[in-house]
Design a protein around this motif. Structure first.
Motif, PDB file in Angstrom:
ATOM      1  N   GLY A 277       0.813  -1.211   0.000  1.00 30.15           N
ATOM      2  CA  GLY A 277       0.000   0.000   0.000  1.00 30.15           C
ATOM      3  C   GLY A 277       0.845   1.259   0.000  1.00 30.15           C
ATOM      4  O   GLY A 277       0.538   2.228  -0.703  1.00 30.15           O
ATOM      5  N   VAL A 278       1.930   1.232   0.794  1.00 27.99           N
ATOM      6  CA  VAL A 278       2.842   2.372   0.824  1.00 27.99           C
ATOM      7  C   VAL A 278       3.481   2.576  -0.547  1.00 27.99           C
ATOM      8  O   VAL A 278       3.578   3.706  -1.052  1.00 27.99           O
ATOM      9  N   ASP A 279       3.912   1.474  -1.163  1.00 26.95           N
ATOM     10  CA  ASP A 279       4.525   1.570  -2.496  1.00 26.95           C
ATOM     11  C   ASP A 279       3.541   2.163  -3.498  1.00 26.95           C
ATOM     12  O   ASP A 279       3.916   3.005  -4.322  1.00 26.95           O
ATOM     13  N   TRP A 280       2.284   1.727  -3.444  1.00 24.24           N
ATOM     14  CA  TRP A 280       1.273   2.242  -4.371  1.00 24.24           C
ATOM     15  C   TRP A 280       1.029   3.728  -4.124  1.00 24.24           C
ATOM     16  O   TRP A 280       0.899   4.510  -5.076  1.00 24.24           O
ATOM     17  N   LEU A 281       0.970   4.116  -2.870  1.00 22.00           N
ATOM     18  CA  LEU A 281       0.783   5.531  -2.545  1.00 22.00           C
ATOM     19  C   LEU A 281       1.933   6.372  -3.085  1.00 22.00           C
ATOM     20  O   LEU A 281       1.714   7.441  -3.675  1.00 22.00           O
ATOM     21  N   LEU A 282       3.166   5.899  -2.890  1.00 19.16           N
ATOM     22  CA  LEU A 282       4.321   6.665  -3.352  1.00 19.16           C
ATOM     23  C   LEU A 282       4.332   6.787  -4.868  1.00 19.16           C
ATOM     24  O   LEU A 282       4.589   7.869  -5.413  1.00 19.16           O
ATOM     25  N   ARG A 283       4.049   5.675  -5.567  1.00 18.93           N
ATOM     26  CA  ARG A 283       4.026   5.724  -7.031  1.00 18.93           C
ATOM     27  C   ARG A 283       2.936   6.660  -7.529  1.00 18.93           C
ATOM     28  O   ARG A 283       3.142   7.464  -8.443  1.00 18.93           O
ATOM     29  N   THR A 284       1.776   6.569  -6.921  1.00 22.34           N
ATOM     30  CA  THR A 284       0.647   7.381  -7.365  1.00 22.34           C
ATOM     31  C   THR A 284       0.872   8.849  -7.054  1.00 22.34           C
ATOM     32  O   THR A 284       0.586   9.721  -7.883  1.00 22.34           O
ATOM     33  N   ALA A 285       1.417   9.141  -5.862  1.00 31.83           N
ATOM     34  CA  ALA A 285       1.699  10.527  -5.503  1.00 31.83           C
ATOM     35  C   ALA A 285       2.731  11.125  -6.452  1.00 31.83           C
ATOM     36  O   ALA A 285       2.642  12.296  -6.846  1.00 31.83           O
ATOM     37  N   ASP A 286       3.713  10.298  -6.853  1.00 35.45           N
ATOM     38  CA  ASP A 286       4.730  10.770  -7.800  1.00 35.45           C
ATOM     39  C   ASP A 286       4.111  11.061  -9.154  1.00 35.45           C
ATOM     40  O   ASP A 286       4.464  12.039  -9.814  1.00 35.45           O
ATOM     41  N   ASP A 287       3.154  10.217  -9.578  1.00 35.30           N
ATOM     42  CA  ASP A 287       2.450  10.458 -10.842  1.00 35.30           C
ATOM     43  C   ASP A 287       1.681  11.779 -10.787  1.00 35.30           C
ATOM     44  O   ASP A 287       1.677  12.556 -11.742  1.00 35.30           O
TER      45      ASP A 287
END
Length: 260
Positions: free
Chosen positions: A70-80
């Protein structure tokens, strides 16, 4: 458009996960509903889906925790989202404001100009051809500053590279332990030379290439590389981290080499 902004459900899913991460492990679905602007029942459904997808784990009644996935998905999405916002700011909203450029020839207000980046500075050419253009808002002679607005297209620009040369601090030799011939060659082939640390300043002076900047070197190097300049940074071993951190944050291309 980035996936999280493509539809309302994905955007809400992102916001719910952010709220869980902020409030974990004791999560009030009512508070999340108020923050996100949906019903408590909708929050419950989102959380159930997040648990099923392995992004959130349930630890007990009203106790949830965001998983590593979940943290990884949040970081990737926030970066997008950040990259999308940067593009909107620079490429879309940039077209409605006025900026300054150096005129490559005489320009009159209202002239169409081609825009290029040279030596890290914006230039306007009334007779040029290129992928980016604008309209002059002031008169200017060649070499003077001219106002430009109505930006269209994207400036053809290859980002520069930053090479950080690490040298010993004074307690282990300082500038006296530097390979001056190698430093001279490195400095002569770069567009911009910067120094972090007194030892670095002295070493560059010894090869007759005094640094342009000695403060906030990482930030300056990142900005210069973003404008197409190849940059050499000479830094003592104990200041390298303060140089590379801003470069990493700016996604600048860089490498670290040793001159000691």
């Amino acid at each position: 458009m980035t996936d999280v902004l493509a539809d309302k459900r994905t955007a809400t899913r992102f916001r719910v996960l952010v709220e869980i991460a902020d409030r974990q492990p004791a999560v009030s679905q009512g508070e999340i509903a108020d923050a996100v602007g949906v019903t408590t029942q909708a929050v419950s459904e989102y959380i159930r889906d997040l648990v099923d997808d392995g992004l959130v784990e349930k630890e007990g009644r009203s106790r949830y925790r965001v998983t590593k996935e979940g943290v990884d998905w949040l970081l990737r999405t926030a970066d997008d989202v950040r990259r999308y916002a940067d593009r909107v700011t620079e490429d879309v909203l940039g077209s409605v404001h006025e900026d300054a450029a150096i005129a490559l020839d005489d320009v009159e207000s209202g002239d169409a100009v081609t825009l290029t980046m040279r030596d890290g500075l914006l230039h306007a050419d009334p007779d040029g051809n290129g992928s980016a253009s604008g309209v002059a808002t002031t008169d200017a002679a060649a070499g003077e500053d001219v106002g430009v607005t109505g930006f269209e297209g994207i400036i053809d620009l290859e980002p520069g590279r930053v090479t950080v040369y690490q040298i010993p601090p004074v307690r282990t030799g300082g500038s006296g332990a530097v390979d001056l011939d190698a430093l001279r060659d490195a400095a002569s082939s770069s567009d911009l030379v910067l120094a972090a640390g007194v030892e670095a300043v002295v070493a560059l002076r010894r090869v007759e290439r005094p640094p342009a900047v000695t403060f906030a070197v990482g930030e300056v190097a990142a900005a210069a590389a973003g404008r197409g300049l190849d940059v050499v940074v000479v830094a003592t071993a104990d200041t390298v981290g303060r140089v590379t951190d801003p470069l990493r944050d700016a996604d600048a291309r860089y490498e670290v080499a040793d001159l000691g």
